[in-house]
Design a protein around this motif. Structure first.
Motif, mmCIF file in Angstrom:
data_model
loop_
_atom_site.group_PDB
_atom_site.id
_atom_site.type_symbol
_atom_site.label_atom_id
_atom_site.label_comp_id
_atom_site.label_asym_id
_atom_site.label_seq_id
_atom_site.Cartn_x
_atom_site.Cartn_y
_atom_site.Cartn_z
ATOM 1 N N ASN A 1 7.113 3.384 -9.692
ATOM 2 C CA ASN A 1 8.087 3.144 -8.632
ATOM 3 C C ASN A 1 8.648 4.469 -8.116
ATOM 4 O O ASN A 1 8.799 4.656 -6.901
ATOM 5 C CB ASN A 1 9.205 2.237 -9.150
ATOM 6 N N GLN A 2 8.933 5.396 -9.016
ATOM 7 C CA GLN A 2 9.442 6.705 -8.610
ATOM 8 C C GLN A 2 8.384 7.465 -7.819
ATOM 9 O O GLN A 2 8.694 8.102 -6.813
ATOM 10 C CB GLN A 2 9.882 7.502 -9.843
ATOM 11 N N ASN A 3 7.140 7.401 -8.256
ATOM 12 C CA ASN A 3 6.045 8.056 -7.531
ATOM 13 C C ASN A 3 5.910 7.488 -6.120
ATOM 14 O O ASN A 3 5.656 8.234 -5.164
ATOM 15 C CB ASN A 3 4.722 7.892 -8.280
ATOM 16 N N TYR A 4 6.069 6.181 -5.984
ATOM 17 C CA TYR A 4 5.996 5.547 -4.671
ATOM 18 C C TYR A 4 7.089 6.092 -3.754
ATOM 19 O O TYR A 4 6.839 6.404 -2.587
ATOM 20 C CB TYR A 4 6.131 4.029 -4.819
ATOM 21 N N LYS A 5 8.296 6.220 -4.285
ATOM 22 C CA LYS A 5 9.413 6.727 -3.480
ATOM 23 C C LYS A 5 9.166 8.165 -3.026
ATOM 24 O O LYS A 5 9.439 8.525 -1.882
ATOM 25 C CB LYS A 5 10.716 6.638 -4.259
ATOM 26 N N VAL A 6 8.616 8.985 -3.917
ATOM 27 C CA VAL A 6 8.297 10.373 -3.566
ATOM 28 C C VAL A 6 7.211 10.402 -2.490
ATOM 29 O O VAL A 6 7.329 11.131 -1.494
ATOM 30 C CB VAL A 6 7.852 11.169 -4.815
ATOM 31 N N ALA A 7 6.167 9.609 -2.662
ATOM 32 C CA ALA A 7 5.078 9.562 -1.684
ATOM 33 C C ALA A 7 5.596 9.105 -0.318
ATOM 34 O O ALA A 7 5.216 9.682 0.715
ATOM 35 C CB ALA A 7 3.970 8.630 -2.169
ATOM 36 N N LYS A 8 6.454 8.123 -0.309
ATOM 37 C CA LYS A 8 7.008 7.616 0.949
ATOM 38 C C LYS A 8 7.812 8.710 1.660
ATOM 39 O O LYS A 8 7.695 8.896 2.877
ATOM 40 C CB LYS A 8 7.891 6.405 0.644
ATOM 41 N N ARG A 9 8.606 9.473 0.889
ATOM 42 C CA ARG A 9 9.394 10.557 1.476
ATOM 43 C C ARG A 9 8.475 11.655 2.018
ATOM 44 O O ARG A 9 8.679 12.167 3.121
ATOM 45 C CB ARG A 9 10.341 11.146 0.423
ATOM 46 N N LEU A 10 7.415 11.998 1.272
ATOM 47 C CA LEU A 10 6.484 13.034 1.717
ATOM 48 C C LEU A 10 5.737 12.611 2.984
ATOM 49 O O LEU A 10 5.516 13.433 3.878
ATOM 50 C CB LEU A 10 5.498 13.370 0.597
ATOM 51 N N ILE A 11 5.356 11.353 3.071
ATOM 52 C CA ILE A 11 4.684 10.861 4.278
ATOM 53 C C ILE A 11 5.625 10.944 5.470
ATOM 54 O O ILE A 11 5.219 11.332 6.573
ATOM 55 C CB ILE A 11 4.153 9.429 4.058
ATOM 56 N N ALA A 12 6.889 10.605 5.278
ATOM 57 C CA ALA A 12 7.868 10.695 6.367
ATOM 58 C C ALA A 12 8.030 12.148 6.819
ATOM 59 O O ALA A 12 8.087 12.429 8.025
ATOM 60 C CB ALA A 12 9.211 10.115 5.928
ATOM 61 N N GLU A 13 8.071 13.081 5.873
ATOM 62 C CA GLU A 13 8.183 14.497 6.211
ATOM 63 C C GLU A 13 6.949 14.972 6.976
ATOM 64 O O GLU A 13 7.064 15.687 7.970
ATOM 65 C CB GLU A 13 8.359 15.338 4.954
ATOM 66 N N LEU A 14 5.770 14.576 6.508
ATOM 67 C CA LEU A 14 4.534 14.955 7.175
ATOM 68 C C LEU A 14 4.487 14.397 8.592
ATOM 69 O O LEU A 14 4.116 15.102 9.536
ATOM 70 C CB LEU A 14 3.327 14.462 6.371
ATOM 71 N N SER A 15 4.899 13.163 8.768
ATOM 72 C CA SER A 15 4.910 12.545 10.096
ATOM 73 C C SER A 15 5.837 13.308 11.035
ATOM 74 O O SER A 15 5.513 13.522 12.210
ATOM 75 C CB SER A 15 5.354 11.089 10.003
ATOM 76 N N GLU A 16 6.977 13.745 10.533
ATOM 77 C CA GLU A 16 7.927 14.489 11.364
ATOM 78 C C GLU A 16 7.347 15.849 11.748
ATOM 79 O O GLU A 16 7.484 16.284 12.895
ATOM 80 C CB GLU A 16 9.259 14.663 10.626
ATOM 81 N N ILE A 17 6.675 16.512 10.821
ATOM 82 C CA ILE A 17 6.039 17.801 11.133
ATOM 83 C C ILE A 17 4.961 17.615 12.195
ATOM 84 O O ILE A 17 4.874 18.386 13.159
ATOM 85 C CB ILE A 17 5.443 18.432 9.854
ATOM 86 N N GLN A 18 4.125 16.583 12.037
ATOM 87 C CA GLN A 18 3.066 16.316 13.018
ATOM 88 C C GLN A 18 3.654 16.019 14.393
ATOM 89 O O GLN A 18 3.144 16.467 15.414
ATOM 90 C CB GLN A 18 2.198 15.150 12.551
#
Length: 64
Positions: A34-51
């Protein structure tokens, strides 16, 4: 939670809640997932914002 002998994991699929029984012997492992999922979700959001920012910069740099 003292006294509790079971845990459940819930999520939503198609607007409906699903519940999955988690044996106490697997609780720590599932918490880590569950913690890994939350980290992955945050990283995807950051990547989307950079793109998005890169695309916007490219569009603004084009001659009109």
């Amino acid at each position: 939670f003292p006294g509790h002998t079971s845990r459940y994991l819930t999520d939503k699929v198609g607007g409906k809640t699903r519940t999955l029984y988690i044996p106490l012997s697997r609780l720590e492992e599932v918490k880590e997932w569950n913690q890994n999922y939350k980290v992955a979700k945050r990283l995807i959001a950051e990547l989307s914002e950079i793109q998005r920012k890169l695309l916007l910069a490219e569009i603004r740099a084009r001659p009109r």
